[in-house]
Design an enzyme around this catalytic site. Structure first.
Site, short mmCIF file in Angstrom:
data_model
loop_
_atom_site.label_atom_id
_atom_site.label_comp_id
_atom_site.label_asym_id
_atom_site.label_seq_id
_atom_site.Cartn_x
_atom_site.Cartn_y
_atom_site.Cartn_z
N ASP A 9 0.88 -1.16 0.00
CA ASP A 9 0.00 0.00 0.00
C ASP A 9 0.93 1.22 0.00
O ASP A 9 2.15 1.08 0.20
CB ASP A 9 -0.86 -0.04 1.25
N ASP A 11 -0.10 5.18 1.05
CA ASP A 11 -0.32 6.14 2.14
C ASP A 11 -0.29 5.42 3.48
O ASP A 11 -1.06 4.48 3.71
CB ASP A 11 -1.67 6.85 1.95
#
Length: 213
Positions: A9, A11
């Site tokens: 991922d 953020d």
């Protein structure tokens, strides 16, 4: 189990940027008359940028400006903050380089638009380490729907059961699990993060111990 690919991922994993999204959304939406409240903002935390913009427009419709243009204003503001602030997760570049040296395929799967991902990878100077970079903007649904992870696995040429995902949110972990992948929760030393769906845990990339890898 044999792991052949590690999908990250973005953020909250590669960069500590979630506060940037909150600031950008507040600044941009408020300028069009949206009354941004903490309660409503909590509901949008894990949405795609398009979903967030449509959410606020639905409650506080602005005139004379289309939703996509406002969405791009938010994205541009986030990119400015990423470029200007010290937001790199400590140790993450070395961690990814180590994985790459061990011949793992490396992917990035994010709900954020692709141009934000490009800005992050450029800032961290690790674009060449990734075999695929994919955004939910090219899927009909973002996380917690598994589409962005399933497409990433397909682009890597690796079956989902041989992929492991590094996530920091319950929504992201749910997406990875729904895709049939193993999961690692990255907490950045925050013990309040819900890690029920995680197979493994990383507190910090500087002191990482992941048995399966």
């Amino acid at each position: 189990m044999v792991v052949k690919a590690v999908i990250f991922d973005m953020d909250g994993v590669l960069v500590d940027s979630e506060g940037f999204w909150a600031k950008a959304e507040l600044d941009v939406f408020s300028s069009y008359g949206v009354q941004v409240t903490d309660d409503l903002a909590t509901q949008t935390k894990y949405m795609t940028t398009k979903e967030v913009t449509e959410f606020w427009h639905g409650r506080f419709p602005w005139e004379n400006l289309d939703v996509p243009k406002v969405e791009q204003e938010v994205v541009s503001k986030v990119i400015e903050l990423i470029q200007a602030e010290d937001c790199t997760m400590s140790g993450v570049q070395t961690f990814i380089k180590d994985l790459k040296s061990k011949k793992y395929k490396i992917g990035l799967a994010t709900n954020a638009p692709l141009r934000v991902a490009d800005a992050v990878l450029e800032k961290l100077q690790i674009r060449d380490l990734f075999d695929t970079v994919h955004s939910s903007e090219f899927e009909e649904q973002g996380k917690p729907h598994p589409a962005v992870y399933l497409t990433s696995a397909k682009q890597l040429g690796i079956s989902p059961e041989y992929c492991i995902v590094v996530e920091d949110s319950h929504s992201g972990l749910k997406a990875a699990k729904a895709a049939g992948m193993k999961t690692i929760v990255f907490t950045n030393n925050d013990e309040s993060i819900n890690s029920d769906l995680a197979d493994f845990k990383i507190l910090s990339f500087e002191s990482v111990q992941v048995p399966i890898l």
